[in-house]
Design a protein around this motif. Structure first.
Motif, PDB file in Angstrom:
ATOM      1  N   GLU A   1      10.929 -34.082  -0.001  1.00 54.19           N
ATOM      2  CA  GLU A   1      11.929 -35.001   0.548  1.00 54.19           C
ATOM      3  C   GLU A   1      12.918 -34.282   1.461  1.00 54.19           C
ATOM      4  OE1 GLU A   1      13.674 -37.659  -2.208  1.00 54.19           O
ATOM      5  OE2 GLU A   1      11.742 -38.570  -2.683  1.00 54.19           O
ATOM      6  N   ARG A   2      13.288 -33.059   1.063  1.00 51.92           N
ATOM      7  CA  ARG A   2      14.323 -32.322   1.819  1.00 51.92           C
ATOM      8  C   ARG A   2      13.768 -31.696   3.100  1.00 51.92           C
ATOM      9  NH1 ARG A   2      15.070 -27.221   0.913  1.00 51.92           N
ATOM     10  NH2 ARG A   2      14.115 -27.416  -1.166  1.00 51.92           N
ATOM     11  N   VAL A   3      12.633 -31.020   2.992  1.00 53.52           N
ATOM     12  CA  VAL A   3      12.091 -30.287   4.138  1.00 53.52           C
ATOM     13  C   VAL A   3      11.394 -31.229   5.121  1.00 53.52           C
ATOM     14  CG1 VAL A   3      10.435 -28.512   4.856  1.00 53.52           C
ATOM     15  CG2 VAL A   3      11.849 -28.163   2.819  1.00 53.52           C
ATOM     16  N   LEU A   4      10.665 -32.200   4.612  1.00 56.36           N
ATOM     17  CA  LEU A   4       9.907 -33.103   5.475  1.00 56.36           C
ATOM     18  C   LEU A   4      10.624 -34.413   5.763  1.00 56.36           C
ATOM     19  CD1 LEU A   4       6.324 -32.667   3.926  1.00 56.36           C
ATOM     20  CD2 LEU A   4       7.388 -31.370   5.777  1.00 56.36           C
ATOM     21  N   SER A   5      11.768 -34.623   5.130  1.00 55.99           N
ATOM     22  CA  SER A   5      12.495 -35.899   5.268  1.00 55.99           C
ATOM     23  C   SER A   5      11.557 -37.078   4.990  1.00 55.99           C
ATOM     24  CB  SER A   5      13.095 -36.031   6.665  1.00 55.99           C
ATOM     25  OG  SER A   5      14.025 -35.000   6.902  1.00 55.99           O
ATOM     26  N   LEU A   6      10.805 -36.946   3.890  1.00 56.94           N
ATOM     27  CA  LEU A   6       9.808 -37.933   3.511  1.00 56.94           C
ATOM     28  C   LEU A   6      10.017 -38.323   2.059  1.00 56.94           C
ATOM     29  CD1 LEU A   6       7.054 -39.346   4.314  1.00 56.94           C
ATOM     30  CD2 LEU A   6       5.919 -37.328   3.356  1.00 56.94           C
ATOM     31  N   HIS A   7      10.149 -39.604   1.802  1.00 59.36           N
ATOM     32  CA  HIS A   7      10.270 -40.057   0.415  1.00 59.36           C
ATOM     33  C   HIS A   7       8.968 -39.755  -0.329  1.00 59.36           C
ATOM     34  CE1 HIS A   7      14.035 -41.909   1.381  1.00 59.36           C
ATOM     35  NE2 HIS A   7      13.493 -42.780   2.227  1.00 59.36           N
ATOM     36  N   ALA A   8       9.081 -39.383  -1.604  1.00 59.87           N
ATOM     37  CA  ALA A   8       7.896 -39.015  -2.381  1.00 59.87           C
ATOM     38  C   ALA A   8       7.888 -39.753  -3.714  1.00 59.87           C
ATOM     39  CB  ALA A   8       7.871 -37.508  -2.616  1.00 59.87           C
TER      40      ALA A   8
ATOM     41  N   ALA B   1      12.015 -42.027  -6.078  1.00 59.76           N
ATOM     42  CA  ALA B   1      11.603 -43.139  -5.223  1.00 59.76           C
ATOM     43  C   ALA B   1      10.737 -44.120  -6.013  1.00 59.76           C
ATOM     44  CB  ALA B   1      10.825 -42.596  -4.031  1.00 59.76           C
ATOM     45  N   THR B   2      10.691 -45.349  -5.556  1.00 66.99           N
ATOM     46  CA  THR B   2       9.826 -46.356  -6.172  1.00 66.99           C
ATOM     47  C   THR B   2       8.560 -46.519  -5.319  1.00 66.99           C
ATOM     48  OG1 THR B   2      10.988 -48.113  -4.963  1.00 66.99           O
ATOM     49  CG2 THR B   2      11.731 -47.607  -7.201  1.00 66.99           C
ATOM     50  N   PHE B   3       7.475 -46.948  -5.969  1.00 71.20           N
ATOM     51  CA  PHE B   3       6.220 -47.137  -5.256  1.00 71.20           C
ATOM     52  C   PHE B   3       6.343 -48.341  -4.330  1.00 71.20           C
ATOM     53  CE2 PHE B   3       1.944 -48.678  -4.594  1.00 71.20           C
ATOM     54  CZ  PHE B   3       1.226 -47.509  -4.369  1.00 71.20           C
ATOM     55  N   ASP B   4       6.064 -48.131  -3.042  1.00 67.31           N
ATOM     56  CA  ASP B   4       6.220 -49.193  -2.053  1.00 67.31           C
ATOM     57  C   ASP B   4       5.102 -49.052  -1.024  1.00 67.31           C
ATOM     58  OD1 ASP B   4       7.124 -50.448   0.508  1.00 67.31           O
ATOM     59  OD2 ASP B   4       8.853 -51.012  -0.700  1.00 67.31           O
ATOM     60  N   LEU B   5       4.071 -49.914  -1.098  1.00 69.05           N
ATOM     61  CA  LEU B   5       2.910 -49.784  -0.218  1.00 69.05           C
ATOM     62  C   LEU B   5       3.268 -49.917   1.262  1.00 69.05           C
ATOM     63  CD1 LEU B   5      -0.089 -49.314   0.051  1.00 69.05           C
ATOM     64  CD2 LEU B   5      -0.470 -51.761  -0.341  1.00 69.05           C
ATOM     65  N   PRO B   6       4.109 -50.870   1.677  1.00 67.53           N
ATOM     66  CA  PRO B   6       4.466 -50.928   3.103  1.00 67.53           C
ATOM     67  C   PRO B   6       5.088 -49.623   3.608  1.00 67.53           C
ATOM     68  CG  PRO B   6       5.068 -52.981   2.027  1.00 67.53           C
ATOM     69  CD  PRO B   6       4.651 -52.041   0.939  1.00 67.53           C
ATOM     70  N   GLN B   7       5.916 -48.972   2.780  1.00 70.04           N
ATOM     71  CA  GLN B   7       6.496 -47.697   3.192  1.00 70.04           C
ATOM     72  C   GLN B   7       5.424 -46.619   3.320  1.00 70.04           C
ATOM     73  OE1 GLN B   7       9.787 -46.855   0.387  1.00 70.04           O
ATOM     74  NE2 GLN B   7      11.102 -46.919   2.186  1.00 70.04           N
TER      75      GLN B   7
ATOM     76  N   LEU C   1       2.255 -47.137   4.168  1.00 68.28           N
ATOM     77  CA  LEU C   1       1.498 -47.432   5.381  1.00 68.28           C
ATOM     78  C   LEU C   1       2.292 -47.120   6.639  1.00 68.28           C
ATOM     79  CD1 LEU C   1      -0.205 -50.785   4.309  1.00 68.28           C
ATOM     80  CD2 LEU C   1      -1.188 -48.480   4.317  1.00 68.28           C
ATOM     81  N   ASP C   2       3.620 -47.143   6.556  1.00 65.97           N
ATOM     82  CA  ASP C   2       4.465 -46.792   7.702  1.00 65.97           C
ATOM     83  C   ASP C   2       4.718 -45.287   7.803  1.00 65.97           C
ATOM     84  OD1 ASP C   2       4.681 -49.404   8.504  1.00 65.97           O
ATOM     85  OD2 ASP C   2       6.586 -49.769   7.482  1.00 65.97           O
ATOM     86  N   GLY C   3       4.176 -44.517   6.853  1.00 63.96           N
ATOM     87  CA  GLY C   3       4.380 -43.082   6.889  1.00 63.96           C
ATOM     88  C   GLY C   3       5.750 -42.637   6.435  1.00 63.96           C
ATOM     89  N   GLU C   4       6.450 -43.495   5.693  1.00 65.98           N
ATOM     90  CA  GLU C   4       7.809 -43.171   5.250  1.00 65.98           C
ATOM     91  C   GLU C   4       7.854 -42.688   3.802  1.00 65.98           C
ATOM     92  OE1 GLU C   4      10.020 -46.709   5.888  1.00 65.98           O
ATOM     93  OE2 GLU C   4       9.826 -46.661   8.077  1.00 65.98           O
ATOM     94  N   LEU C   5       6.789 -42.943   3.038  1.00 63.56           N
ATOM     95  CA  LEU C   5       6.726 -42.531   1.638  1.00 63.56           C
ATOM     96  C   LEU C   5       5.338 -41.970   1.361  1.00 63.56           C
ATOM     97  CD1 LEU C   5       8.129 -44.294  -1.463  1.00 63.56           C
ATOM     98  CD2 LEU C   5       5.684 -43.792  -1.423  1.00 63.56           C
ATOM     99  N   THR C   6       5.288 -40.855   0.641  1.00 69.15           N
ATOM    100  CA  THR C   6       3.996 -40.272   0.310  1.00 69.15           C
ATOM    101  C   THR C   6       3.725 -40.369  -1.184  1.00 69.15           C
ATOM    102  OG1 THR C   6       2.622 -38.275   0.400  1.00 69.15           O
ATOM    103  CG2 THR C   6       4.990 -37.929   0.144  1.00 69.15           C
TER     104      THR C   6
END
Length: 540
Positions: A167-174, A247-253, A255-260
């Motif tokens: 989350e910190r290095v890639l700025s990506l929710h996990a 983070a919570t599981f969110d399929l749209p996020q 698919l948008d590349g915002e959550l892994t």
């Protein structure tokens, strides 16, 4: 061809085939386990009887995805290959990419041809430089990322720390889909947070998972009884923290590349790979639309189209042929079909078509959007070319990359000059390296340019093994290149303030550029000549 305003009629048959496709690449830092994971995927698809070992020196068994002699010698992946197999009624196109830190340009091009990526992270090392670099390419394209934290059967960093680093290095929710029960010698499985299942790990010669055990949440007594008290307490605290602050599981996020989605396991011991693959097929997207100017190209529309993202010569040394890798974007491919090579306007018949499996190939009669097909026998193809039934369609999917290393390559024998020139011309067409030409030199001798220095080694190795031409490499002092506007001439630069060591050149497409000996010269030129625009990519 219909525009975005008037959507073309879509074929239900094509849509059904498109929905079955998953096209992705695996990205990682060297030695994180990318090639090992690739081969375990192939095992699940029934494509391999026995997975190869990635470490060449420790095994005489070559991996299916690493075929080049240089790869076998050094135990690394330096070229990209395409592997297709079926699993659970899905057709999977896995584009295996180089993981070596010096070999990024081919990897970047391959990432333009995928719809998703699996990011492999070493549990003991966390996010490393090459992983971060490749992730940024995926982020620019907005493609979904699925994360596999590998080597949990070895001493690992704290899993919460690894999640925080993503989350910190890639700025990506996990979101952790499963959670490890210990690590190293204490590793005994994972807890599936979505389905409340425990998959236990047995430390055997191959590593295995017992049948998953259903539990009623992380605080179930049966789970408590499986673990020693200290491990259970640690696990319970970590799950509580994830549930409360993660983070919570969110399929749209996703698919948008915002959550892994994050999965833990051990590829070498085949633990957790099936959980990752099953979830990937469930949540990853099938091929999607492509936007070309004002046109929206739907994968299920009848008109065929695709673009060339890779060219490889001598994949099979027996045939000495040249294979163009085409990512199909729309319609149905059929062998012997006629298409337009839109860059030249020529009508072509695609008769020699192949499905790839590393260096092995078989004739393919039909393919659909998302598939990758190899076409043999067309010497004028270039990376980035579009093949379509619409003569006006031209995909702009392939970026150009700014090289940082420059060298002359000399033939060491006059008797080998013809072979040297033929081989080098072929490798330049493949895009293994870029080339520049001195504007003030009557002889058109190419100065080779690369993103990573290993590319020069690959050129030399392939010239010798495939063309019988030995060479000598002369590294130059240049450190940077910048492109100039198309209309720039020697005369137009006569009034520019030029520090010593700067050279006026053209690239292979005759676009003008300047070579700089160091960063100081580049900065000085920019400051002293503010009216002369410089670019890190050639003008369109």
């Amino acid at each position: 061809m219909s525009s975005a305003a008037a959507s073309p009629s879509l074929s239900p048959k094509l849509q059904s085939e498109v929905n079955r496709r998953r096209t992705f690449a695996i990205i990682s830092h060297p030695d994180a386990g990318k090639t090992t994971l690739t081969e375990k995927f192939l095992l699940y698809g029934g494509a391999l009887q026995l997975a190869g070992s990635v470490t060449a020196r420790k095994s005489q068994r070559a991996t299916a995805s690493d075929w080049m002699e240089l790869e076998k010698k050094r135990g690394i992946s330096v070229s990209s290959t395409v592997l297709q197999f079926e699993y659970h009624d899905c057709v999977i196109n896995l584009l295996d990419t180089p993981g070596h830190k010096d070999f990024s340009e081919d990897t970047y091009r391959v990432l333009t041809a995928v719809d998703a990526a699996v990011m492999v992270i070493d549990a003991g090392k966390g996010i490393e430089s090459q992983t971060q670099k490749l992730f940024e390419v995926c982020r620019q394209r907005g493609i979904p990322i699925f994360t596999f934290i590998n080597k949990m059967d070895r001493p690992a960093r704290d899993p919460l720390e690894l999640m925080d680093e993503i989350e910190r290095v890639l700025s990506l929710h996990a979101y952790a889909v499963n959670w490890p029960l210990g690590d190293g010698k204490a590793f005994c499985g994972v807890f599936d947070r979505i389905d409340s299942l425990v998959h236990t790990y047995e430390r055997t010669s191959h590593g295995s998972s017992r049948a998953p055990v259903a539990v009623h949440g992380a605080k179930d007594d049966s789970l408590r009884n499986m673990l020693d008290p200290d491990l259970y307490q640690r696990f319970s605290d970590e799950i509580e923290m994830l549930d409360g602050a993660g983070a919570t599981f969110d399929l749209p996020q996703i698919l948008d590349g915002e959550l892994t989605p994050v999965f833990f396991g051990s590829a070498a011991n085949n633990f957790g790979v099936d959980m990752l693959l099953d979830a990937f097929l469930k949540y990853a997207p099938p091929p999607s639309d492509h936007q070309v100017g004002e046109k929206t190209i739907h994968p299920a529309q009848p008109d065929f189209s695709g673009f060339i993202f890779k060219i490889q010569a001598n994949l099979d040394p027996k045939h000495r042929d040249r294979l163009a890798f085409i990512r199909i974007c729309s319609g149905k491919f059929e062998r012997d079909m006629n298409v337009i090579h839109t860059r030249t306007g020529r009508k072509l018949r695609l008769s020699s078509s192949h499905k790839l499996f590393g260096r092995e190939r078989e004739t393919v009669d039909e393919a659909y959007a998302g598939d990758v097909v190899g076409i043999v026998g067309h010497g004028d193809f270039q990376i980035g070319d579009t093949l379509a039934q619409d003569p006006d369609l031209q995909y702009q999917e392939i970026p150009r990359f700014c090289p940082e290393h420059f060298a002359w390559l000399h033939s060491t024998s006059s008797a080998q000059t013809k072979r040297y020139r033929e081989g080098l011309d072929q490798l330049l067409q493949e895009g293994v390296v870029q080339s520049f030409y001195m504007r003030d030199n009557a002889q058109r001798l190419p100065l080779l340019a690369a993103v990573g220095p290993l590319q020069f080694e690959v050129v030399q190795a392939r010239l010798e093994s495939e063309y019988g031409a030995e060479t000598r490499l002369e590294i130059t002092s240049y450190e940077a290149v910048r492109w100039l506007p198309k209309e720039t001439t020697v005369a137009s630069l006569s009034t520019a303030v030029m520090p010593s060591g700067i050279t006026f050149v053209s690239d292979a497409a005759d676009q003008p550029a300047l070579l700089f000996p160091d960063s100081w010269a580049l900065k000085y030129f920019t400051e002293k000549n503010p009216t002369i625009p410089l670019s890190t990519s050639p003008p369109k």
